[in-house]
Design an enzyme around this catalytic site. Structure first.
Site, short mmCIF file in Angstrom:
data_model
loop_
_atom_site.label_atom_id
_atom_site.label_comp_id
_atom_site.label_asym_id
_atom_site.label_seq_id
_atom_site.Cartn_x
_atom_site.Cartn_y
_atom_site.Cartn_z
N SER A 42 -2.55 -29.97 -1.64
CA SER A 42 -1.70 -29.86 -2.97
C SER A 42 -0.19 -30.72 -2.75
O SER A 42 0.18 -31.69 -3.11
CB SER A 42 -1.62 -29.54 -4.23
OG SER A 42 -3.45 -29.48 -3.71
N ASP A 334 -10.51 -24.94 -7.26
CA ASP A 334 -11.62 -24.97 -5.64
C ASP A 334 -12.12 -24.17 -4.78
O ASP A 334 -12.51 -24.54 -3.71
CB ASP A 334 -9.97 -26.20 -4.99
CG ASP A 334 -10.22 -27.21 -5.20
OD1 ASP A 334 -10.66 -27.88 -6.17
OD2 ASP A 334 -8.91 -27.54 -4.94
N ARG A 407 -15.70 -29.59 0.51
CA ARG A 407 -16.06 -28.04 0.35
C ARG A 407 -16.72 -27.29 0.26
O ARG A 407 -17.17 -26.20 -0.26
CB ARG A 407 -14.77 -27.84 -1.06
CG ARG A 407 -13.76 -27.77 -0.71
CD ARG A 407 -12.60 -26.93 -2.28
NE ARG A 407 -11.09 -27.94 -1.79
CZ ARG A 407 -10.32 -27.81 -1.59
NH1 ARG A 407 -10.46 -27.41 -0.37
NH2 ARG A 407 -9.08 -28.34 -1.94
C1 S3P Z 1 -5.38 -30.63 -7.42
C2 S3P Z 1 -5.91 -31.00 -8.48
C3 S3P Z 1 -6.23 -29.93 -8.75
C4 S3P Z 1 -7.74 -29.54 -7.08
C5 S3P Z 1 -7.89 -31.27 -6.81
C6 S3P Z 1 -6.55 -30.82 -5.88
C7 S3P Z 1 -3.67 -31.76 -7.24
O1 S3P Z 1 -7.89 -31.33 -9.52
O2 S3P Z 1 -8.85 -29.66 -7.70
O3 S3P Z 1 -8.95 -30.59 -5.29
O4 S3P Z 1 -3.52 -31.73 -6.08
O5 S3P Z 1 -3.02 -31.81 -8.04
P1 S3P Z 1 -7.60 -31.19 -11.10
O6 S3P Z 1 -6.30 -31.50 -11.81
O7 S3P Z 1 -8.38 -32.32 -11.88
O8 S3P Z 1 -7.93 -29.90 -11.70
#
Ligand code: S3P
Length: 448
Positions: A42, A334, A407
């Site tokens: 992220s 996640d 995952r």
């Molecule tokens: C992420 C936000 C999450 C997560 C994804 C990465 C991000 O999704 O599940 O793997 O980097 O902003 P959501 O914002 O849809 O919950």
């Protein structure tokens, strides 16, 4: 909602196929030693995107080498941002207030929902035309969650089923700031709106039911933007300059989770994972595991480029079942697949509720884990918004399927490390989406 895996309809096919030879895995006694994990996915996406919008040159260290982040990099390249180097250290030169280049072809984000949703927000505010698409899994995931609020800001977006699904086309242009009360806690939706609001005169406000990961807010503050946040509300004053500042990406806590659970469920483990991001919005899984009886200690707490970082020390532990409530889900969104594995190795019942978002991730993760746990001989019930798992302290040897979801693949590999006999994982290669070289990284840690 997508077809659950039981229907044997891989409508969510990702970039790898389950026709590749299955991974054959033997149980091990433990994971011992000291290691690191790849840079956080992220934070890596955000470093590339916000770095591209900054005024000046900057260095990014320890960027994730996973395929998802490479997709963001490729797209930024198509949008005219020169990026040099790879992995350990790269350099980029941001465009400042200047517009991005209109891409000559479609921007293909592969399997990366984060790339898609973040770029859709950014491109809505740029004076250029662009089209975004991705692989089979990506094209089956809901995009109306960003299209709807972006249209409220005045964005011109077209897409399949009126913008519900990719591909989408965007004619960027002037937008108006809004206050958006999001029905879901989502860092992707939050960041899409923040990126759309960056260039506007006026305040963009985002309110979510629970706080989702806050890396965008932290990085923007680190780079000098005018942004305030309070619990689950973010307020951005548009038009501020983003300063180029070097970024060191800490280790990915979601990747560390696979090593943490691998060490907990094997009998002779003593493992250190260094330099892991311990942002409170990301380590909900550690709190849950502690409640289950896990021995995980955080050492050397420090701050790196606005993010809290620590070293994790993990020992084999006898786990017990727990209940995971809706308000805990954003903090471990996640990690639910690997928490399901921990629950199968625990003694007693684990109930996961309020996790319906998992149905629209890279695969339907509730259905994928239910079918794989049943294959491991675990008594499991699927609920619309979660799972009920009867832990009996271990799992049988199994043959599991990744459903093209990184995952799920990594969770199955970890379960195989402590299963009662040799196991097989079909479609394991997709682990490269977030954790390339996982098997090579654990090889020197294995006590057989
Ligand atoms: C992420 C936000 C999450 C997560 C994804 C990465 C991000 O999704 O599940 O793997 O980097 O902003 P959501 O914002 O849809 O919950």
């Amino acid at each position: 909602m997508r077809e659950p895996p039981q229907n044997d309809n891989p409508s969510n096919a990702g970039s790898t196929t389950e026709e590749d030879p299955p991974l054959a895995l033997e149980p091990v006694r433990g994971l011992c030693g000291s290691t690191t994990v790849p840079g956080d996915k992220s934070i890596s996406h955000r470093a590339l995107i916000l770095g591209s919008l900054s005024s000046g040159e900057m260095k990014i260290e320890n960027l994730s080498t996973g395929e998802d982040v490479q997709s963001t990099r490729r797209c930024m390249d198509q949008l005219g941002v020169p990026i040099e180097g790879f992995g350990e250290e790269l350099r980029l030169s941001g465009i400042g207030q200047g517009p991005l280049k209109e891409p000559e072809c479609v921007l293909d984000v592969g399997n990366s929902g984060t790339t898609f949703r973040l770029l859709a927000g950014l491109l809505s505010a740029q004076p250029i035309f662009s089209t975004l698409t991705g692989d089979g899994s990506l094209r089956a995931r809901p995009m109306d969650r960003i299209v709807k609020p972006l249209r409220q800001m005045g964005a011109r977006i077209w897409g399949r089923e009126d913008g519900r699904f990719a591909p989408i086309a965007i004619q960027g242009g002037p937008l108006s700031p809004i206050r958006y009360d999001s029905p879901i806690a989502s860092a992707q939706v939050k960041t899409a709106l923040i990126l759309a609001g960056l260039y506007l005169q006026g305040e963009t406000t985002f309110v979510e039911p629970y706080l989702s990961r806050d890396h965008t807010e932290r990085m923007l503050r680190y780079m000098g933007a005018d942004l305030v946040s309070d619990r689950s509300t973010v307020l951005l004053r548009g038009g501020s300059r983003i300063e180029a500042r070097d970024i060191e990406v800490p280790g990915d806590p979601s990747s560390a989770a696979f090593l943490v659970v691998g060490a907990l469920i094997t009998t002779r483990s003593e493992l250190e994972i260094r330099q892991v991001c311990v942002n409170p919005t990301r380590i909900g899984y550690l709190k849950i595991l502690e409640r289950m009886g896990a021995s995980v200690e955080l050492g050397r707490p420090r701050e790196v480029c606005g993010e809290p970082v620590a070293d994790l020390a993990v020992r084999s532990s006898a786990l017990r079942g727990t209940t995971i409530q809706a308000e805990e889900i954003p903090g471990c969104i996640d990690e639910i697949p690997i928490l399901c594995v921990a629950a199968a190795f625990a003694k007693g019942k684990t109930i996961i509720t309020g996790a319906e978002e998992l149905r629209v991730k890279e695969s339907d993760r509730i259905a994928a884990m239910a079918s794989n746990l049943a294959e491991m001989g675990v008594v499991v019930a699927e609920r619309p918004d979660g799972l009920e798992i009867q832990g009996r302290g271990g799992v049988e040897a199994f043959s599991g399927r990744s459903w093209h979801d990184h995952r799920i693949a990594l969770s199955l590999i970890v379960a195989a490390l402590a299963a009662k006999g040799p196991s097989r994982v079909l479609g394991g290669d997709c682990m490269n989406i977030s954790f390339p070289g996982f098997l090579e990284r654990i090889a020197p840690l294995i006590e057989s």
